[in-house]
Design a protein around this motif. Structure first.
Motif, mmCIF file in Angstrom:
data_model
loop_
_atom_site.group_PDB
_atom_site.id
_atom_site.type_symbol
_atom_site.label_atom_id
_atom_site.label_comp_id
_atom_site.label_asym_id
_atom_site.label_seq_id
_atom_site.Cartn_x
_atom_site.Cartn_y
_atom_site.Cartn_z
ATOM 1 N N VAL A 20 -60.073 105.377 47.770
ATOM 2 C CA VAL A 20 -58.934 105.111 48.648
ATOM 3 C C VAL A 20 -58.308 106.408 49.143
ATOM 4 C CG1 VAL A 20 -58.408 102.893 47.557
ATOM 5 C CG2 VAL A 20 -57.367 104.985 46.663
ATOM 6 N N SER A 21 -57.572 106.297 50.250
ATOM 7 C CA SER A 21 -56.834 107.426 50.810
ATOM 8 C C SER A 21 -55.357 107.271 50.451
ATOM 9 C CB SER A 21 -56.993 107.467 52.331
ATOM 10 O OG SER A 21 -56.066 108.378 52.901
ATOM 11 N N LEU A 22 -54.794 108.306 49.831
ATOM 12 C CA LEU A 22 -53.383 108.238 49.460
ATOM 13 C C LEU A 22 -52.477 108.225 50.690
ATOM 14 C CD1 LEU A 22 -51.491 108.016 47.065
ATOM 15 C CD2 LEU A 22 -51.479 110.508 46.860
ATOM 16 N N ALA A 23 -53.014 108.665 51.828
ATOM 17 C CA ALA A 23 -52.246 108.593 53.071
ATOM 18 C C ALA A 23 -51.915 107.148 53.422
ATOM 19 C CB ALA A 23 -53.023 109.245 54.203
ATOM 20 N N ASP A 30 -48.336 98.250 50.831
ATOM 21 C CA ASP A 30 -48.763 97.053 50.107
ATOM 22 C C ASP A 30 -50.283 96.958 50.043
ATOM 23 O OD1 ASP A 30 -46.157 96.258 49.592
ATOM 24 O OD2 ASP A 30 -46.011 95.044 51.408
ATOM 25 N N GLY A 31 -50.949 97.290 51.155
ATOM 26 C CA GLY A 31 -52.408 97.251 51.163
ATOM 27 C C GLY A 31 -52.998 98.263 50.206
ATOM 28 N N PHE A 32 -52.444 99.468 50.202
ATOM 29 C CA PHE A 32 -52.922 100.507 49.293
ATOM 30 C C PHE A 32 -52.712 100.078 47.843
ATOM 31 C CE2 PHE A 32 -52.101 104.221 46.605
ATOM 32 C CZ PHE A 32 -53.268 104.952 46.811
ATOM 33 N N ALA A 34 -52.508 97.096 46.591
ATOM 34 C CA ALA A 34 -53.418 96.018 46.212
ATOM 35 C C ALA A 34 -54.820 96.551 45.925
ATOM 36 C CB ALA A 34 -53.466 94.969 47.320
ATOM 37 N N GLU A 35 -55.290 97.478 46.776
ATOM 38 C CA GLU A 35 -56.656 97.985 46.613
ATOM 39 C C GLU A 35 -56.802 98.829 45.352
ATOM 40 O OE1 GLU A 35 -60.188 100.154 49.229
ATOM 41 O OE2 GLU A 35 -58.152 100.067 50.029
ATOM 42 N N ILE A 36 -55.875 99.760 45.146
ATOM 43 C CA ILE A 36 -55.999 100.616 43.964
ATOM 44 C C ILE A 36 -55.669 99.823 42.706
ATOM 45 C CG2 ILE A 36 -53.632 101.573 43.882
ATOM 46 C CD1 ILE A 36 -54.947 104.317 43.346
ATOM 47 N N GLY A 37 -54.756 98.857 42.824
ATOM 48 C CA GLY A 37 -54.402 98.040 41.675
ATOM 49 C C GLY A 37 -55.551 97.190 41.179
ATOM 50 N N ARG A 38 -56.309 96.609 42.101
ATOM 51 C CA ARG A 38 -57.483 95.814 41.705
ATOM 52 C C ARG A 38 -58.495 96.672 40.958
ATOM 53 N NH1 ARG A 38 -56.818 93.379 46.907
ATOM 54 N NH2 ARG A 38 -58.314 94.861 47.798
ATOM 55 N N SER A 39 -58.689 97.898 41.434
ATOM 56 C CA SER A 39 -59.642 98.794 40.778
ATOM 57 C C SER A 39 -59.164 99.174 39.381
ATOM 58 C CB SER A 39 -59.847 100.048 41.632
ATOM 59 O OG SER A 39 -60.970 100.789 41.197
ATOM 60 N N PHE A 40 -57.867 99.394 39.240
ATOM 61 C CA PHE A 40 -57.319 99.736 37.922
ATOM 62 C C PHE A 40 -57.433 98.548 36.960
ATOM 63 C CE2 PHE A 40 -54.375 103.164 39.867
ATOM 64 C CZ PHE A 40 -55.326 104.138 39.633
ATOM 65 N N GLU A 41 -57.270 97.333 37.474
ATOM 66 C CA GLU A 41 -57.381 96.162 36.602
ATOM 67 C C GLU A 41 -58.822 95.949 36.139
ATOM 68 O OE1 GLU A 41 -55.602 92.483 37.606
ATOM 69 O OE2 GLU A 41 -53.737 93.357 38.342
ATOM 70 N N ARG A 42 -59.777 96.152 37.024
ATOM 71 C CA ARG A 42 -61.179 95.898 36.681
ATOM 72 C C ARG A 42 -61.814 97.068 35.939
ATOM 73 N NH1 ARG A 42 -65.504 92.810 37.431
ATOM 74 N NH2 ARG A 42 -67.546 93.721 37.847
ATOM 75 N N TYR A 43 -61.555 98.295 36.432
ATOM 76 C CA TYR A 43 -62.260 99.462 35.897
ATOM 77 C C TYR A 43 -61.358 100.460 35.169
ATOM 78 C CZ TYR A 43 -65.962 97.922 39.116
ATOM 79 O OH TYR A 43 -66.919 97.193 39.764
ATOM 80 N N ALA A 152 -48.348 113.934 43.665
ATOM 81 C CA ALA A 152 -49.393 112.932 43.917
ATOM 82 C C ALA A 152 -49.303 111.795 42.906
ATOM 83 C CB ALA A 152 -50.767 113.588 43.866
ATOM 84 N N GLY A 153 -49.060 112.148 41.655
ATOM 85 C CA GLY A 153 -48.939 111.134 40.614
ATOM 86 C C GLY A 153 -47.790 110.186 40.855
ATOM 87 N N ALA A 154 -46.672 110.711 41.369
ATOM 88 C CA ALA A 154 -45.509 109.873 41.651
ATOM 89 C C ALA A 154 -45.836 108.822 42.708
ATOM 90 C CB ALA A 154 -44.339 110.741 42.099
ATOM 91 N N LYS A 155 -46.610 109.202 43.723
ATOM 92 C CA LYS A 155 -46.988 108.252 44.783
ATOM 93 C C LYS A 155 -47.923 107.174 44.232
ATOM 94 C CE LYS A 155 -47.459 109.521 49.038
ATOM 95 N NZ LYS A 155 -47.880 110.153 50.318
ATOM 96 N N ILE A 156 -48.823 107.572 43.355
ATOM 97 C CA ILE A 156 -49.746 106.594 42.762
ATOM 98 C C ILE A 156 -48.985 105.641 41.845
ATOM 99 C CG2 ILE A 156 -51.731 106.337 41.218
ATOM 100 C CD1 ILE A 156 -52.749 109.031 42.432
#
Length: 323
Positions: A20-23, A30-32, A34-43, A152-156
């Motif tokens: 994913v792009s942090l931009a 919300d889209g970002f 959802a995408e990174i959250g799904r990856s964190f839940e699965r992997y 960067a960590g704060a944004k994530i």
């Protein structure tokens, strides 16, 4: 070390963490999330580009790290502080051992922590930094990199909060003046008869980890079925993963996944591997208590007793032989 040496490798064509792009966190939060959250839940992992850590700063930090590790062993050992849990300065070969492992990791590293103003209440548990005199510009470069990682960590974390249905600023106070650590890692060339691997299978202790330097192959995560999935990142991209503290807080909705760094193939054995992980931590007095939103009839509270981030860290450091 049975798991650590398993060769049951998953096919990256069928299993892949999100890239994913942090931009996107600014243009489509919300889209970002959802995408990174799904990856964190699965992997428990994701790869992040456009993270805002300047390429020039990364290059400066890599050069300073290589310069330090190239120093004679006796010069490096002058910065080793036994009895401190490896919180600051140099940690030599033969010390850190993955929990449950029989062989030490094949690595040496340096730790940089948060600079606190005089009289800060966390000074009792967050030691002052140590700086090598032999490497010009080391201190400022690492402090700048620490700050860039922090941002960067704060944004994530804000995206993680959105994914969990929390206020976007939920984590701001939890990590304010947190006990985060920037680690400079050197994995030296590996002989064919090495007794262990560069980093044995382990989970990270902290909240989230942001890693630079995964372009060199070797990093693998363990899937739920026991197979190992190689993680591929391009030069300059971050590999981000969930740590045990956040797994505990979210009652395992976000998973802290076991991962390892394998030894290189024969044609790469003579080449060192360098990386720079940033272990983003909660503040020491933050009480890790299961979020009530993460508990229901199907997901009972795994951790009915809370614990402070400092006590949790101290417990885990003892387990991996740094304390």
């Amino acid at each position: 070390m049975t798991d650590a040496l398993s060769n049951d490798i998953a096919d990256p064509a069928t299993e892949q963490v999100a890239s994913v792009s942090l931009a996107q966190a600014d243009s489509d939060p919300d889209g970002f999330a959802a995408e990174i959250g799904r990856s964190f839940e699965r992997y428990g992992f994701a790869v992040v580009r456009d993270h805002g850590v300047p390429a020039a700063l990364i290059a400066e930090a890599e050069a300073a790290s290589r310069a330090f590790f190239a120093l004679p062993t006796e010069d490096k050992r002058a910065y080793h502080l036994p009895g401190t849990g490896g919180a600051r300065g140099y940690i030599p070969f033969g010390i850190e051992t993955a929990k449950g492992a029989t062989h030490v990791d094949l690595k040496e590293f340096w730790h940089v922590g948060r600079e606190l103003p005089e009289g800060h209440p966390f000074a009792e548990v967050m030691a002052p930094n140590l700086w090598p005199r032999e490497v010009a510009g080391f201190r400022q470069t690492m402090l700048d990199l620490f700050a860039a990682f922090d941002a960067a960590g704060a944004k994530i974390l804000s995206a993680i909060a959105r994914h969990l249905g929390l206020a976007p600023d939920f984590f701001v106070d939890t990590v304010r003046d947190g006990n985060s650590v920037l680690r400079l890692l050197h994995y030296p060339p590996v002989p064919a008869d090495a007794p262990g691997i560069r980093a044995g299978a382990h989970e990270d202790i902290n909240t989230i980890t942001l890693l630079l330097g995964a372009a060199e192959a070797g990093l693998q995560l363990k899937l739920a079925d026991g197979r190992w999935l190689p993680i591929y990142a391009k030069e300059g991209e971050l590999v981000v993963n969930i740590g045990d503290m956040l797994q505990r807080l979210t009652n395992h909705r976000l998973v802290s996944t076991s991962h390892r760094v394998m030894n290189p193939p024969p044609e790469r054995r003579g080449i060192s591997r360098y990386s720079m992980p940033f272990f983003l931590h909660f503040r020491p007095d933050y009480r890790i208590e299961t979020l009530p939103q993460m508990v229901d009839a199907d997901h009972p509270d795994r951790y009915p007793e809370s614990i402070t981030a400092h006590d949790f860290l101290a417990q885990r450091l003892r387990e991996i032989k740094l304390a």
